[in-house]
Design an enzyme around this catalytic site. Structure first.
Site, mmCIF file in Angstrom:
data_model
loop_
_atom_site.group_PDB
_atom_site.id
_atom_site.type_symbol
_atom_site.label_atom_id
_atom_site.label_comp_id
_atom_site.label_asym_id
_atom_site.label_seq_id
_atom_site.Cartn_x
_atom_site.Cartn_y
_atom_site.Cartn_z
ATOM 1 N N THR A 151 0.688 0.628 6.456
ATOM 2 C CA THR A 151 0.702 -0.434 5.457
ATOM 3 C C THR A 151 0.746 -1.761 6.200
ATOM 4 O O THR A 151 1.172 -1.809 7.354
ATOM 5 C CB THR A 151 1.915 -0.278 4.519
ATOM 6 N N GLY A 152 0.309 -2.826 5.548
ATOM 7 C CA GLY A 152 0.345 -4.143 6.181
ATOM 8 C C GLY A 152 -1.048 -4.712 6.369
ATOM 9 O O GLY A 152 -1.998 -4.293 5.692
ATOM 10 N N THR B 39 0.833 -1.202 0.000
ATOM 11 C CA THR B 39 0.000 0.000 0.000
ATOM 12 C C THR B 39 0.871 1.256 0.000
ATOM 13 O O THR B 39 1.869 1.307 0.708
ATOM 14 C CB THR B 39 -0.839 -0.007 1.292
ATOM 15 N N ARG C 135 -14.131 -7.747 1.105
ATOM 16 C CA ARG C 135 -13.231 -7.420 2.232
ATOM 17 C C ARG C 135 -12.625 -6.023 2.040
ATOM 18 O O ARG C 135 -12.178 -5.660 0.962
ATOM 19 C CB ARG C 135 -12.129 -8.469 2.325
ATOM 20 N N VAL C 136 -12.607 -5.245 3.107
ATOM 21 C CA VAL C 136 -11.971 -3.932 3.088
ATOM 22 C C VAL C 136 -11.018 -3.875 4.282
ATOM 23 O O VAL C 136 -11.369 -4.314 5.382
ATOM 24 C CB VAL C 136 -13.020 -2.806 3.192
ATOM 25 N N GLY C 137 -9.827 -3.361 4.059
ATOM 26 C CA GLY C 137 -8.842 -3.264 5.145
ATOM 27 C C GLY C 137 -8.846 -1.890 5.783
ATOM 28 O O GLY C 137 -9.869 -1.202 5.850
ATOM 29 N N ASP C 138 -7.680 -1.481 6.225
ATOM 30 C CA ASP C 138 -7.544 -0.200 6.921
ATOM 31 C C ASP C 138 -7.387 0.994 5.991
ATOM 32 O O ASP C 138 -7.709 2.129 6.346
ATOM 33 C CB ASP C 138 -6.303 -0.242 7.825
ATOM 34 N N GLY D 137 -4.383 -4.996 7.255
ATOM 35 C CA GLY D 137 -5.307 -3.940 7.636
ATOM 36 C C GLY D 137 -6.167 -4.250 8.833
ATOM 37 O O GLY D 137 -6.505 -3.353 9.619
HETATM 38 C C1 SD4 Z 1 -5.018 -3.753 3.521
HETATM 39 N N1 SD4 Z 1 -3.276 -2.383 4.394
HETATM 40 O O1 SD4 Z 1 -5.895 -3.874 2.678
HETATM 41 C C2 SD4 Z 1 -3.871 -2.850 3.194
HETATM 42 C C3 SD4 Z 1 -3.007 -3.500 2.211
HETATM 43 C C4 SD4 Z 1 -1.703 -3.817 2.594
HETATM 44 O O2 SD4 Z 1 -0.366 -5.691 2.985
HETATM 45 O O3 SD4 Z 1 -0.960 -2.970 3.025
HETATM 46 N N2 SD4 Z 1 -1.418 -5.106 2.458
HETATM 47 O O4 SD4 Z 1 -5.021 -4.376 4.577
#
Ligand code: SD4
Length: 328
Positions: free
Chosen positions: A239-240, A188, A216-219, A242
Site C-alpha cells: 500500500t502507499g 489500498t 494513471r495506474v499505480g502498483d 504506487g
Molecule cells: C496506488 N498503491 O495507486 C495505490 C494506492 C495507495 O496510497 O495505496 N495509495 O499507488
C-alpha cells in the site's frame, strides 16, 4: 503403527540419523513432508485495519473454502463499503472527477488477472478474477476492461458519491496534488490468505491516488509490484505511493527475499529499505508492505508510523501496528 506416530516415537529419527528416504523403504507409503514448525493455518492478513474484510475471509477459510475465495470475498467487503474512499465504489476520483479502479488477484498456481483504470464497475476484484479465469490474458485496461465486465454480466454503477464529489470540487479550488500519508488511516487493501490445504492466494484493490492524472495506474494491479504469490514460498502485497513500489517491483522482491531465507518481517524491512535507498532526498511519502510465508508467519513494515495490518487466525483477530523505518 501409523507412519506419523512412528516418526514421532522414533528416537533414531529424533537424533536425525535415519533420513526420510530410508524410512520410506520401511513401508509402502510415500514419505511425509517433514516440517519443523506447525503451520498456523488457516490465516488471513490484510493491509490496514480492514477488520470486516479479514472477518469475511476467515469465514470462508473456516468453512473449508479456498484461499482464493477468501481473498476475493474479503476485499470485496471494502469495495462495497461506500464510507471507504480509497477502495472500490465510493473511491476518490482522478483530477477530472472520474473514479478509476485498479485490482488484481493471484492464485496458488501462479494464475493471475488484473483490471487497470476501469470505470463504472463496483467490484474490480471480481472482474480481475474473470480476466484470470475466462480470458487468455492477465490484464485488461480502461474501456476494454469495462466492456469485458459488461459482457460478464456486471452492472454499470456511478462510483462517485455525493461526498467524494463535494471533496473533489473542494480540491479543485487549489488543484494541488500531494499524496497524503496514512490517509484516513486506511488505503489500498491488499490481502493474503492460506487455506486449510496450505495453499496461498492474494488480492489487491484500490481507487488509486486521489486526484491522480487521468489514466494513471499505480502498483496495486501490477503483478509483482502491488501483489505477488508463490505457493512454494509465500506472498506479499503493498500500500502507499504506487510509483515507488513499481520501481522496486516490491512484492516480488519480498517473496524472493523470503525464498532466500528471510522471514516475512525481515523481507518487508528490506523491501522498504530498497525504496528508501532510491529516494535519498525524499521521504515524505508512505509505503507499507505485508508478507506471509508458507508456515503462516507474517510480517509488516512501512516508512512512516501509522500503518497497521490485520491478521486473523484461530488464535484471534488482531490489528497489528507496523514498525516503521522513520520515527514519528
Ligand atoms: C496506488 N498503491 O495507486 C495505490 C494506492 C495507495 O496510497 O495505496 N495509495 O499507488
Amino acid at each position: 503403527m501409523k507412519r506419523r506416530k512412528f516418526l514421532r516415537n522414533s528416537s533414531t529419527v529424533a537424533a536425525g540419523i535415519i533420513s526420510a528416504p530410508i524410512l520410506a523403504s520401511c513401508n509402502d507409503q510415500q514419505p511425509e513432508k517433514r516440517t519443523d514448525i506447525t503451520p498456523i493455518l488457516p490465516i488471513a492478513i490484510c493491509t490496514w485495519d480492514f477488520g470486516n474484510a479479514t472477518a469475511k475471509a476467515w469465514e470462508v477459510l473456516h468453512d473449508g473454502g479456498s484461499s482464493l475465495d477468501a481473498v476475493h470475498q474479503g476485499v470485496m467487503i471494502e469495495e462495497n463499503d461506500l464510507r471507504n474512499t480509497t477502495v472500490g465504489n465510493g473511491g476518490r476520483p482522478d483530477r477530472d472527477g472520474n473514479v478509476t479502479l485498479d485490482a488484481c488477484i493471484m492464485d496458488k498456481d501462479g494464475n493471475c488477472g488484473a483490471v487497470l483504470a476501469m470505470q463504472n464497475i463496483a467490484n474490480p476484484i471480481s472482474v480481475a478474477r474473470k480476466v484470470m479465469e475466462e480470458t487468455p490474458h492477465v490484464m485488461l485496461a480502461g474501456k476494454g476492461a469495462e466492456q469485458f465486465a459488461y459482457e460478464q454480466g456486471f452492472e454499470k454503477v456511478n462510483l462517485l458519491t455525493k461526498k467524494t464529489k463535494e471533496d473533489w470540487l473542494e480540491w479543485k479550488k487549489t488543484s494541488q496534488y500531494k499524496p497524503i500519508i496514512n490517509i484516513e488511516n486506511h488505503d489500498t487493501i491488499g490481502m493474503l490468505a492460506i487455506d486449510e490445504k496450505g495453499d496461498i492466494a492474494g488480492a489487491c484493490t484500490t481507487s488509486g491516488m486521489a486526484y491522480k492524472m487521468a489514466g494513471r495506474v499505480g502498483d496495486s494491479p501490477i503483478i509483482g509490484a502491488g501483489l505477488f504469490i508463490d505457493n512454494e514460498v509465500g506472498g506479499a502485497t503493498a500500500t502507499g505511493v504506487g510509483e515507488e513500489v513499481v520501481r522496486t517491483v516490491g512484492s516480488f522482491l519480498i517473496v524472493e527475499l523470503m525464498r532466500q531465507g528471510k522471514s516475512p518481517q525481515e523481507a518487508c524491512e528490506e523491501g522498504v529499505k530498497r525504496i528508501i535507498a532510491k529516494n535519498k532526498d525524499k521521504q515524505d511519502f508512505q509505503i507499507g508492505f505485508i508478507a506471509i510465508n508458507k508456515k503462516g508467519e507474517t510480517g509488516g513494515y512501512c516508512i512512516h508510523p501509522g500503518f497497521t495490518y490485520r491478521t486473523y487466525t484461530k488464535d484471534g483477530h488482531v490489528n497489528n501496528p507496523s514498525n516503521s523505518y522513520l520515527e514519528s
